[in-house]
Design a protein around this motif. Structure first.
Motif, short mmCIF file in Angstrom:
data_model
loop_
_atom_site.label_atom_id
_atom_site.label_comp_id
_atom_site.label_asym_id
_atom_site.label_seq_id
_atom_site.Cartn_x
_atom_site.Cartn_y
_atom_site.Cartn_z
N GLU A 1 7.84 -1.53 3.01
CA GLU A 1 6.78 -0.99 4.14
C GLU A 1 6.94 -1.92 5.34
O GLU A 1 6.95 -1.15 6.41
N ALA A 2 7.60 -3.03 5.37
CA ALA A 2 7.82 -3.63 6.49
C ALA A 2 9.16 -3.20 7.40
O ALA A 2 8.94 -2.97 8.64
N SER B 1 0.70 -1.22 0.01
CA SER B 1 -0.14 0.06 0.03
C SER B 1 0.81 1.10 -0.16
O SER B 1 1.62 1.46 0.89
N VAL B 2 0.58 2.12 -1.10
CA VAL B 2 1.39 3.43 -0.95
C VAL B 2 1.13 4.33 -0.11
O VAL B 2 1.79 4.82 0.71
N THR C 1 -0.55 11.26 -0.33
CA THR C 1 -1.32 11.53 -1.56
C THR C 1 -1.98 10.17 -1.85
O THR C 1 -3.02 10.10 -2.48
N GLY C 2 -1.40 9.07 -1.21
CA GLY C 2 -2.08 7.70 -1.41
C GLY C 2 -1.85 7.31 -2.89
O GLY C 2 -2.21 5.92 -3.13
N THR C 3 -0.93 8.05 -3.62
CA THR C 3 -0.55 7.64 -5.08
C THR C 3 0.85 7.71 -5.07
O THR C 3 1.66 8.25 -4.19
N LEU C 4 1.62 7.00 -6.18
CA LEU C 4 2.94 6.70 -6.27
C LEU C 4 3.28 7.97 -7.33
O LEU C 4 3.67 7.76 -8.51
N ASP C 5 3.34 9.17 -6.65
CA ASP C 5 3.70 10.30 -7.51
C ASP C 5 5.50 10.17 -7.56
O ASP C 5 5.87 9.59 -6.96
N ILE D 1 2.71 3.04 3.36
CA ILE D 1 4.34 3.61 3.20
C ILE D 1 4.41 4.98 3.52
O ILE D 1 5.23 5.19 4.32
N GLN D 2 3.56 5.49 2.85
CA GLN D 2 3.74 7.00 3.11
C GLN D 2 3.62 7.42 4.51
O GLN D 2 4.33 8.24 5.18
N GLN D 3 2.43 6.85 5.28
CA GLN D 3 2.03 7.28 6.60
C GLN D 3 3.55 6.82 7.43
O GLN D 3 3.56 7.39 8.21
N ALA D 4 3.85 5.70 7.08
CA ALA D 4 5.09 5.11 7.92
C ALA D 4 6.25 5.91 7.91
O ALA D 4 6.90 6.33 8.96
#
Length: 282
Positions: free
Chosen positions: A270-271, A220-221, A238-242, A224-227
């Protein structure tokens, strides 16, 4: 009126007491036009100005590194040359800026809620050419064992003297991922972390967050952004892979998963990010 008289009397006594204060001569520092008592009373609410240690590569050779870092513009507290000198059997780092002075090494930067890290960091520049783009792809230049030995000794001393925590030992690419790539994927972060210099995730915790998924599985993008944001990186949610997200993920991978720095939001990335959050932000 009676209350006012009482307050005035109390203030008068206070001022009278202050006027008669005579500190011991040994406590006073003479500063020319005045003196300061520097030892009698000390505030509890204080910490070190220096909270971060930032590692860089210069991307040029020794001579040009010295010119760029001493002639104006950019600067750093320490420079580790391509072949460090020796004195009395010990390797020598070049100190270009005193620790208590502000060097211009971080630029526009951010880490874990703090902007402009020049104000609160020490910078170590390492003479290394960075990378060369060739027909076959990007080739990263390795660090020399003598450089790493000196960096280990220097960083360990600075960390101890200023109480710098492992998560605040960072690369330039960590604090400015949209514009910097140093010290690059060949810098031995894991080796240094094993010797008490910098952060590293616990392997068992990484496995826990992998939860049986293949390391290369798509993740999940948004997660990963949140972490990454919680760990310290500046990254838009953004929730997207910009493009900006890919650059931040690449910077993270160069530090914590240098074998694969494509910027792909995979399960292992992510992990690792979640394991770091658990270890250093919980």
């Amino acid at each position: 009126m009676k209350k006012s008289l009482t307050v005035s009397a109390g203030l008068g006594l206070l001022l009278s007491g202050c006027a008669g204060f005579e500190p011991h001569a040994g406590w006073v520092e003479d500063r020319g036009q005045y003196k300061a008592d520097t030892t009698s009373y000390r505030a509890i609410s204080q910490n070190e100005r220096i909270r971060y240690l930032v590692l860089h590569y210069t991307a040029v050779d020794d001579e040009e590194s010295l010119r760029l870092l001493t002639a104006g513009g950019a600067s750093a507290h320490y420079l580790v040359t391509s072949i460090p000198g020796s004195h009395g059997g010990k390797p020598v780092a070049l100190q270009l800026v005193d620790d208590d002075k502000r060097a211009w090494h971080a630029g526009v930067s951010y880490w874990n809620g703090r902007h402009n890290l020049n104000d609160t960091s020490l910078g170590i520049e390492i003479v290394n050419l960075g990378y060369t783009d060739e027909a076959s792809g990007r080739r990263w230049h390795p660090y020399q064992p003598a450089q790493i030995e000196l960096i280990e000794r220097l960083a360990a001393d600075l960390i101890k003297r200023y109480g710098i925590t492992p998560d605040n030992v960072v690369g330039h690419s960590d604090i400015a991922p949209l514009r910097k790539s140093d010290p690059g994927p060949l810098f031995p972060w894991q080796t240094l972390a094993a010797r008490g210099i910098g952060a590293w995730p616990d392997p068992d915790t990484v496995e826990k967050y992998l939860a049986g998924r293949p390391p290369t599985a798509r993740a999940s993008v948004a997660r990963i952004q949140q972490a990454l944001a919680k760990y310290g990186y500046r990254i838009e949610q953004t929730g997207t892979l910009d493009e900006a997200t890919r650059l931040v993920i690449t910077a993270f991978q160069m530090h914590f998963r240098p074998a694969d720095i494509t910027g792909e939001p995979d399960a292992q990335t992510e992990a690792i990010a979640l394991a770091l959050v658990e270890k250093y932000r919980s």
